[in-house]
Design an enzyme around this catalytic site. Structure first.
Site, mmCIF file in Angstrom:
data_model
loop_
_atom_site.group_PDB
_atom_site.id
_atom_site.type_symbol
_atom_site.label_atom_id
_atom_site.label_comp_id
_atom_site.label_asym_id
_atom_site.label_seq_id
_atom_site.Cartn_x
_atom_site.Cartn_y
_atom_site.Cartn_z
ATOM 1 N N PHE A 122 42.936 37.027 35.730
ATOM 2 C CA PHE A 122 43.176 36.364 37.024
ATOM 3 C C PHE A 122 44.154 37.152 37.895
ATOM 4 O O PHE A 122 44.988 36.548 38.593
ATOM 5 C CB PHE A 122 43.686 34.917 36.819
ATOM 6 C CG PHE A 122 43.196 34.294 35.551
ATOM 7 C CD1 PHE A 122 41.834 34.149 35.335
ATOM 8 C CD2 PHE A 122 44.076 33.888 34.566
ATOM 9 C CE1 PHE A 122 41.362 33.608 34.149
ATOM 10 C CE2 PHE A 122 43.615 33.357 33.375
ATOM 11 C CZ PHE A 122 42.248 33.211 33.161
ATOM 12 N N CYS A 123 44.074 38.481 37.839
ATOM 13 C CA CYS A 123 44.976 39.331 38.641
ATOM 14 C C CYS A 123 46.429 39.109 38.259
ATOM 15 O O CYS A 123 47.312 39.320 39.091
ATOM 16 C CB CYS A 123 44.823 39.056 40.134
ATOM 17 S SG CYS A 123 43.365 39.762 40.831
ATOM 18 N N ASN A 124 46.684 38.637 37.054
ATOM 19 C CA ASN A 124 48.069 38.422 36.616
ATOM 20 C C ASN A 124 48.228 39.084 35.249
ATOM 21 O O ASN A 124 48.325 38.408 34.218
ATOM 22 C CB ASN A 124 48.354 36.921 36.535
ATOM 23 C CG ASN A 124 49.810 36.605 36.217
ATOM 24 O OD1 ASN A 124 50.481 37.384 35.540
ATOM 25 N ND2 ASN A 124 50.297 35.474 36.672
ATOM 26 N N ASN A 141 48.913 40.302 40.994
ATOM 27 C CA ASN A 141 48.938 41.754 41.247
ATOM 28 C C ASN A 141 49.422 42.113 42.651
ATOM 29 O O ASN A 141 49.946 43.203 42.862
ATOM 30 C CB ASN A 141 47.549 42.354 41.011
ATOM 31 C CG ASN A 141 47.458 42.918 39.604
ATOM 32 O OD1 ASN A 141 48.480 43.237 38.988
ATOM 33 N ND2 ASN A 141 46.248 43.049 39.084
#
Ligand SMILES: Cc1ncc(COP(=O)(O)O)c(C=O)c1O
Length: 489
Positions: free
Chosen positions: A416-418, A158
């Site tokens: 996972f911020c993806n 992100n």
């Protein structure tokens, strides 16, 4: 001989433990036969028993190295000793407590360049709070504008996605290039065609991760020169790659590289860096100035001069007591050997993939679906997956996390911020997402959003191995996975 019921249970328990121990031993022997190069990494078992003994003392199975690396006891001791035996003042002054700190910081910059095999003539090091801080520096200062482009792949953290908001605000075109499930490699022909979007003379930035923090895929570093040849500057997110792979900046020449040190050697947290080519830095225009970033600033004259080079990007006082610990961490990695760490991670990841793909319910339905390559080719030690029951329904990753917590296993679940990697891997369409975002004027909670993306997993389970992962750690995870076979409660 007569046994009480209690003795009977104990004997049964002991027999089960003996059998389990024998099975583990057998599997370990098979692992060594399949991955003979693991033997060369024995030094890391010794290190685990000495420098990282707290893991076993606490009974922790740590499988979240992509979240954060672990430090050796000696790193912390060496840092404390340094602080206890010196008087360190705020740098950038000529006084006797300040000057040594200024020198030390310059040495740490040189150590970082050495770690990356980067020439000081070509690159400079800007210290930041973390990789996200480094990415933000580029995002806010890159000369995006109408006619220019920000190109990125779906598979990004992100903090790389977030740069699109700077690009959008300045009128640049934003384009996402897909990665292709199930392996999650870049769709090469699409990316090549997007490179052709660059107009001559405009500012075009291409950003991608050297290693995905979702699937573990190592995207080819050859994209750097391909992008350059079509008129793009390249921002390489190396946060997930550098802990277990050599990033050699004498062979590859991205314009900007972002990383966090705690991911590589665990301690200290709160320090990362932007490694930027000297020519690319000249392109950046910072939107403000701060203490430390200028040589002269005037209130009455309403003007200022930026520092030359890295310091123009380091706002305020650097984390000067912590920076020496970066040098200690880099020395630790050099002593252990990055190649040794790389080999160990490769062997353990290979075995994990072999085991997880072979687990099947009694009716033959596979237990795990892995998002990313199923071999160790072009991938690192991060494995994302979901478990499925014998009817083929996904097992909620939150339940997996609860059970892993109970088993003393540290893993990670979610996206996972993806989000882009997750959306492609899990087959969630743009229409579904747009409809959920627009369904309510109120912002949905995470649970409401999950219910909106009906009957699909909105996340995955991620395990990642690193510097002192042992066979026992990954074995424990495979054992844990088996507990989901045939819908056991
Ligand atoms: C690939 C990648 N990029 C960027 C980041 C952001 O790192 P930090 O949170 O240290 O800023 C991470 C963190 O997990 C990552 O894995």
């Amino acid at each position: 001989m007569y046994q009480t019921p209690m003795q009977d249970t104990e004997t049964h328990q002991t027999r089960k433990e003996v059998a389990a121990g024998m099975l583990q031993r057998k599997e370990e022997i098979a692992f060594h036969q399949a991955y003979p190069e693991f033997e060369k990494t024995r030094v890391l078992d010794e290190l685990r028993a000495t420098e990282y003994a707290r893991l076993d003392r606490a009974g922790q199975v740590y499988l979240d190295y992509t979240g954060g690396g672990l430090y050796a006891d000696s790193q912390v001791r060496a840092h404390m000793e340094l602080l206890l035996s010196n008087v360190f003042g705020n740098p950038h002054s000529t006084n006797p407590t300040s000057l040594p700190v200024t020198h030390l910081i310059e040495e740490v910059r040189a150590n970082v360049l050495e770690f990356l095999h980067a020439s000081p003539e070509e690159y400079e090091v800007v210290f930041t709070q973390n990789a996200s801080g480094a990415l933000k520096l580029v995002g806010e200062a890159y000369p995006f504008g109408p006619g220019g482009n920000y190109l990125l792949i779906y598979d990004n953290h992100n903090s790389v996605n977030g740069i699109r908001e700077f690009a959008r605000a300045k009128g640049a075109k934003i384009t996402y290039a897909p990665v292709l499930p199930p392996d999650m490699f870049i769709d090469a022909s699409r990316l090549d065609s997007y490179f052709d979007l660059a107009l001559p003379g405009a500012n075009n930035l291409f950003a991608y991760p050297a290693q995905s923090n979702f699937s573990g895929v190592q995207h080819s570093l050859e994209w750097i020169e391909r992008a350059h040849s079509k008129g793009w500057d390249v921002l390489l997110d190396a946060a997930a790659f550098t802990p277990t792979n050599r990033l050699d900046l004498s062979a590859w020449h991205p314009d900007f590289v972002a990383l966090s040190f705690y991911k590589i050697f665990g301690y200290p947290t709160g320090v990362g860096c932007l490694v930027a080519s000297r020519s690319a830095v000249k392109k950046l225009h910072r939107p403000w100035f701060a203490g430390g970033t200028i040589t002269v600033a005037s209130v009455k004259g309403d003007a200022f001069y930026f520092q030359e080079g890295a310091e123009a990007f380091e706002d305020g006082t650097l984390n000067y007591l912590t920076l020496p610990a970066v040098r200690i961490g880099l020395q630790h990695i050099a002593k252990v050997g990055l190649n040794t760490i790389h080999t160990r991670v490769k062997c353990l990841t290979g075995w994990l993939l072999d085991q997880l793909t072979s687990l099947k319910h009694s009716n033959g339905t596979p237990l795990a679906r892995i998002y990313g390559p199923l071999s160790t080719h072009s991938r690192g030690g991060t494995v994302a997956l979901n478990f499925y029951d014998s009817r083929g329904h996904f097992i909620d990753h939150r339940l997996v996390e609860i059970r892993a917590n109970q088993a003393g296993i540290s893993l990670r679940t979610g996206c996972f911020c993806n989000p882009g990697g997750g959306e492609l891997a899990l087959g969630i369409s743009a229409e579904e997402l747009v409809s959920c975002f627009s369904r309510s004027h109120e912002r949905l909670t995470i649970d409401e959003f999950r219910r909106c993306i009906d009957d699909k997993s909105t996340g995955a389970v991620r395990i990642s191995v690193g510097i002192v992962t042992t066979f026992q750690d990954v074995y424990r995870f495979v054992e844990f996975s088996r507990s989901f076979l045939d819908n056991q409660k």
